[in-house]
Design an enzyme around this catalytic site. Structure first.
Site, PDB file in Angstrom:
ATOM      1  CB  SER A  82      -0.971  -0.045   1.183  1.00  0.00           C
ATOM      2  OG  SER A  82      -2.022   0.870   1.016  1.00  0.00           O
ATOM      3  CG  ASP A 229      -4.195  -1.939   0.405  1.00  0.00           C
ATOM      4  OD1 ASP A 229      -3.381  -2.640   1.032  1.00  0.00           O
ATOM      5  OD2 ASP A 229      -4.182  -0.698   0.421  1.00  0.00           O
TER       6      ASP A 229
END
Length: 380
Positions: A82, A229
């Site tokens: 991320s 993610d």
């Protein structure tokens, strides 16, 4: 890690149902990579650093990297998830901590995370919708009300990545041959497994890794799989450092979460947010077990959307590294060793841009020249 909002959690439940309507945006390339470069000076252990995800909190990683460079502590391998993948990609591709700091304290990050397509680029119908409906809703044909599969459009982040990683945007790019060998992690919604990027256009890999469910649209790869993610399954990728990048010394950067507050249990928002955190915290805690050293950065007083507080976040990371001075200085190089390390890193720097990423966005396509790109970013 408090990087999920209530609307994020609710929208995430709709991702799989909406995936069929999402256009293929970014194909992935996971081909085999070349051998890892020999560390310089030779004979010493390879030092790897794992950067945790956490939205704006991940900006604190810049402070840690700044502290390491100032004390001639080499980073030979980087993995990230991320926001950790974004910071890691910038550093691995040759940006200095000073350059990353300048970028973070500018308004670039807040402009990137735009809630929707710029108003001027919207159709007449969409402009009318925007005046009457919340951002998450869209009116379709025959006035049918639908809920989008993401709160944010990805136009800004695609442009941001293309502009800031221009030399590492080719299909043939091998991440072992970056100035610092790099990996980033995403989550495959089809297989419910992690995906580790080792090659291909770097902006595409980072785009997949930062696709927070419900916030950014999922990314479709060339096999038709949808990626989101990486923090869902591997928010602190020490396993990638150990088993893929073969780091001898693993340093993990943890972004310490806030303790349970009354507000977390008095609303559906707080309960859902805290419950989602449980899985992320657990996988990060398990990842710590592979680390030789864990640097805990106290960021409980910040939120995952505090991009405007970038300077303070960087300072928090710098101070956290200082708290581990004795343990970190064991890996410091002397002047000659540091010079050899920097020379080897610079020798892998790509001097010429690769193949530019084709980005599909809502509204008119931006012109490819840098001036137009900067204009688009100013309008976001």
């Amino acid at each position: 890690m408090r990087w999920k909002s209530a609307t994020t959690l609710l929208a995430a439940a709709l991702l799989l149902a909406a995936a069929e309507a999402q256009e293929p945006i970014i194909p992935t390339n996971l081909s085999a990579s070349s051998a890892l470069p020999v560390v310089q000076p030779p004979g010493r252990p390879a030092v790897g650093i794992a950067l945790e995800g956490g939205g704006a909190l991940g900006i604190a990683h810049i402070g840690v990297l700044q502290w390491l460079e100032e004390r001639h502590i080499p980073v030979d391998r980087i993995s990230g998830t991320s926001m950790g993948s974004l910071v890691g990609a910038l550093y691995a591709s040759g940006d200095t901590p000073a350059q990353m700091r300048a970028l973070a304290v500018s308004d670039a990050f807040t402009r990137v995370f735009t809630l929707q397509t710029p108003y001027a680029d919207s159709s007449f119908r969409r402009r009318q919708d925007r005046r009457q409906l919340p951002d998450a809703f869209t009116i379709g044909l025959r006035h049918r009300l639908t809920l989008r599969n993401a709160l944010l459009t990805d136009r800004g982040v695609n442009e941001f990545l293309t502009v800031n990683l221009p030399n590492y945007n080719s299909d043939e790019l091998d991440y072992n041959q970056l100035p610092i060998p790099f990996r980033c992690v995403a989550t495959d919604l089809n297989t419910l497994a992690t995906v580790t990027f080792a090659s291909g256009p770097l902006p595409q890999a980072v785009r997949a890794s930062i696709s927070i469910p419900g916030v950014f649209p999922p990314v479709q790869d060339r096999n038709g799989h949808y990626l989101v993610d990486g923090g869902i399954l591997d928010n602190l990728p020490t396993d990638v450092l150990k088993h893929d990048l073969h780091a001898d010394i693993i340093i993990a950067i943890r972004l310490e979460d806030a303790p349970l507050a009354n507000s977390d249990t008095t609303s559906i928002v707080g309960v859902l947010d805290r419950a989602f955190d449980a899985g992320i915290q657990r996988n990060a805690s398990q990842a710590e077990q592979l680390a030789d050293l864990v640097i805990h950065v106290p960021v409980a007083s910040f939120s995952a959307t505090d991009y405007a507080r970038a300077a303070a976040l960087i300072d928090a990371g710098y101070k956290a590294a200082e708290q581990n001075r004795a343990a970190l200085l064991r890996y410091a190089l002397d002047a000659d060793g540091w010079k050899a390390y920097l020379a080897a890193r610079e020798s892998r720097h790509r001097p010429h841009p690769g193949v530019l990423l084709e980005v599909r966005v809502e509204g008119p396509k931006p012109k490819p020249d840098p001036g137009a790109v900067r204009e688009v970013l100013r309008d976001l």
